[in-house]
Design an enzyme around this catalytic site. Structure first.
Site, PDB file in Angstrom:
ATOM      1  N   THR A   1      -8.257   9.279   8.713  1.00  0.00           N
ATOM      2  CA  THR A   1      -7.641   7.447   8.389  1.00  0.00           C
ATOM      3  C   THR A   1      -6.770   6.995   9.501  1.00  0.00           C
ATOM      4  OG1 THR A   1      -5.163   8.691   8.402  1.00  0.00           O
ATOM      5  CG2 THR A   1      -6.743   9.327   6.065  1.00  0.00           C
TER       6      THR A   1
ATOM      7  N   GLY B   1      -7.057   3.755  10.719  1.00  0.00           N
ATOM      8  CA  GLY B   1      -7.594   2.267  10.387  1.00  0.00           C
ATOM      9  C   GLY B   1      -8.108   2.098   9.708  1.00  0.00           C
ATOM     10  N   THR B   2      -7.083   3.011   8.844  1.00  0.00           N
ATOM     11  CA  THR B   2      -7.589   2.219   7.096  1.00  0.00           C
ATOM     12  C   THR B   2      -7.198   1.182   6.929  1.00  0.00           C
ATOM     13  OG1 THR B   2      -5.526   3.826   6.608  1.00  0.00           O
ATOM     14  CG2 THR B   2      -7.917   5.064   6.059  1.00  0.00           C
ATOM     15  N   GLY B   3      -5.583   0.593   7.461  1.00  0.00           N
ATOM     16  CA  GLY B   3      -5.032  -0.835   7.282  1.00  0.00           C
ATOM     17  C   GLY B   3      -6.112  -1.971   6.774  1.00  0.00           C
ATOM     18  N   CYS B   4      -6.501  -1.707   9.204  1.00  0.00           N
ATOM     19  CA  CYS B   4      -7.433  -3.137   9.157  1.00  0.00           C
ATOM     20  C   CYS B   4      -8.633  -2.704   8.542  1.00  0.00           C
ATOM     21  CB  CYS B   4      -7.759  -2.671  10.775  1.00  0.00           C
ATOM     22  SG  CYS B   4      -6.288  -2.347  12.031  1.00  0.00           S
TER      23      CYS B   4
ATOM     24  N   LYS C   1       0.921  -1.692   0.194  1.00  0.00           N
ATOM     25  CA  LYS C   1      -0.431   0.145  -0.387  1.00  0.00           C
ATOM     26  C   LYS C   1       1.034   0.864  -0.039  1.00  0.00           C
ATOM     27  CE  LYS C   1      -1.341  -1.444   3.738  1.00  0.00           C
ATOM     28  NZ  LYS C   1      -2.368  -2.000   4.694  1.00  0.00           N
TER      29      LYS C   1
END
Ligand SMILES: Cc1ncc(COP(=O)(O)OP(=O)(O)O)c(N)n1
Ligand SMILES: Cc1nc(C(=O)O)sc1CCOP(=O)(O)O
Ligand SMILES: [Mg+2]
Length: 559
Positions: A278, A280-283, A245
């Site tokens: 932003t 928590g975007t990865g989870c 990412k």
């Protein structure tokens, strides 16, 4: 159902009363879990009932649907709790609920954290992680396991043992090492567990550029080309697919992620949303991928859907105010937001979706020997941002069946699907809206029949028609023919000047149509009218051998 007061209806999964509270006020009393799968054409003059019908119909779209094996898609997340509710287990639960998938949880750590940072971490003893895993995996059918914070080597080992004992359809690994605030969530010993045991079992690993660098022993990643190299090297560590990412890549106006499936690289771009929210975007991304896989999507399609979901969620939440720190959470429940704001259609229809508007044609599909669904799939894969089914000579039953299949395809890509002329078909398949012309169903009546949420487009050749479309409650206008066309008989050509004139008076966004292709799309987009949002095309995409390639080429021209 005995009466409206005792509407206690079944729902496969209780995820709180929030949806219910949207509906209850319509009756002024308490309801629980409406389940309403039929389509309603509103003939009721009582506006209270009308509101209820539209809302309840949307709720049915939000329910979990069993897979073909009659099981509810199920993701088990193995991750840490975030007391601030933005990331970790809390984000996973919200993401899965938003994607309409059941989510069970194994908590590996409890963190004290907020929008400022991580104030404390309490690791759950590995025996108790093992007990949670055993409880869920031995009893409940789990499709996909998704991992987040794995704070100790022993927890990684316990997880791998359980995955060997209870195999699942897919393992999605978000290799969480640091929080967005920069706090360390997994030490170097965990890396050994990743490299030796977890990654070789993994179906997709989703590192950001910092995590990719850690997995590769510290090599810096500074460009998309570095991300491609990293994706290949991480793939060599064992996972079947890698998504690196690039959201943190400096100097990029887009969020570019590199997906590698062991054979091909895909660069997935979305506009960078300018927001502090932003966390928590990865989870969420990994949970959305897991949810789509649990529903049966292919890996690439799951990744694309998840990326689109994040983009839209960030955009919707860009101004949300929560906490005083540098990084805020975002709102996962876009669909609920739509229900809340049913009087404001603009929140649902995004004029930027008009950028590359693909309009199907049954004659062309027949000529090239493909189904409507095949044509639509190729167009959305190639980058069409909205689709209209314009099937002039289809039998109603065939049209409806095809529309349902196309709707599934478009929904999985987050692309709106409209129906040309046929409100009955749009209602019956719950399409996102309709496109009507000057001799079709009047736009005002279409609005009454479809309700406030659906998208309505109207063909306009003159400023007067454009003004009327706005009064009638349309969302956009289609303006043409900009150039002569063979697709629509006896169509009057208005030229670029006619298009400009309509754009200048229109209070609605405009999409240009008629004779537009690779040679002139640029000229159309460059007329300099800010409300001209895109081009609508038929033959340039569908009267060609390879729809996918043509769509990609046109997309590159208009973006
Ligand atoms: C985006 C868009 N613009 C215009 C039209 C033409 O609609 P209409 O005038 O109703 O003609 P038919 O398509 O029904 O022949 C359109 N379909 N889409
Ligand atoms: C359906 C339609 N409506 C038009 C209008 O002017 O309103 S022109 C048109 C046909 C567009 O097809 P092509 O991209 O193949 O020229
Ligand atoms: Mg029409």
């Amino acid at each position: 159902m005995a009466s409206t007061e005792s509407l206690l209806l079944c729902c496969p999964f209780d995820y709180g009363g929030a949806r219910v509270s949207q509906v209850a006020p319509c009756f002024g009393r308490s309801l629980r879990f409406p389940i309403w799968n039929s389509v309603h054409i509103n003939t009721d003059s009582n506006p209270k009932n009308y509101r209820l019908r539209v809302k309840v119909q949307m709720q049915s779209n939000m329910m979990m649907k069993p897979n073909s094996d009659n099981k509810i898609p199920h993701v088990l997340t193995v991750a840490g709790s975030d007391s601030g509710g933005g990331a970790g287990i809390q984000a996973d639960l919200k993401a899965c609920a938003a994607r309409r998938v059941y989510c069970s949880t194994v908590v590996t750590a409890v963190t004290a954290q907020n929008t400022v940072g991580v104030q404390g971490v309490n690791i759950v003893p590995e025996d108790f992680v093992a007990e949670q895993l055993q409880s869920v995996l031995s009893d409940m059918h789990v499709d996909v396991v998704k991992t987040g914070m794995l704070p100790s080597l022993n927890i990684v080992k316990v997880l791998c043992q359980n995955l060997r004992k209870f195999p699942v359809k897919a393992l999605v690994v978000d290799p969480v090492m640091k929080s967005t605030s920069g706090d360390v969530l997994a030490g170097p010993s965990v890396l050994t567990g990743f490299l030796e045991e977890l990654l070789p079992m993994t179906d997709i690993v989703t590192p950001n550029i910092k995590e990719a660098s850690v997995l590769l022993g510290g090599v810096p990643l500074k460009s998309v080309s570095d991300m491609r190299t990293a994706a290949k090297l991480i793939h060599d560590l064992g996972p079947r697919n890698v998504l690196v990412k690039g959201g943190d890549l400096p100097d990029s106006s887009d969020a570019i992620d590199v997906f590698f499936d062991g054979e091909e690289f895909y660069e997935l771009c979305s506009p960078r949303v300018n927001t502090r929210n932003t966390h928590g975007t990865g989870c969420t991304l990994a949970s959305c991928i897991s949810a789509e896989l649990a529903k049966g999507s292919s890996m690439l399609s799951a990744v694309k859907t998840a990326k689109h979901f994040i983009e839209v969620a960030l955009d919707y939440s860009r101004d949300m105010a929560m906490g005083n720190g540098a990084q805020g959470p975002f709102d996962h429940f876009l669909e609920l937001k739509n229900i809340n704001q049913s009087s404001s259609r603009q929140t649902r229809f995004n004029p930027n979706d008009l950028l590359l508007y693909a309009v199907t044609d049954s004659t062309m599909n027949r000529k090239w020997g493909r189904s409507i669904a095949e044509a639509v799939k190729a167009a959305v894969e190639g980058g069409a941002t909205i689709v209209q089914l314009r099937e002039k000579d289809a039998e109603t039953r065939d049209f409806l069946d095809a529309a349902k299949v196309c709707l599934e395809i478009c929904r999985s890509y987050g692309v709106p699907l409209l129906i040309n002329d046929r409100l009955d078909v749009a209602l019956a398949c719950d399409a996102d809206g309709v496109h009507v012309g000057q001799s079709d169903m009047p736009a005002r009546l279409a609005r009454t029949l479809l309700g406030p949420e659906k998208i309505i487009g109207v063909s306009c050749k003159t400023p007067e028609q454009a003004h009327q479309a706005w009064i009638d409650g349309a969302d956009y206008i289609g303006c043409g023919g900009v150039y002569p066309t063979n697709t629509k008989a006896n169509n009057r050509t208005i030229g670029l000047d006619g298009l400009k004139e309509v754009c200048q008076v229109s209070r609605l966004p405009v999409v240009a149509i008629g004779g537009i292709g690779l040679s002139n799309a640029r000229a159309v987009m460059e007329i300099g009218e800010p409300n001209l949002k895109g081009v609508a095309v038929v033959s340039t995409l569908f009267d060609r051998e390879c729809i996918l390639t043509e769509t990609r080429n046109l997309h590159a021209l208009v973006s």
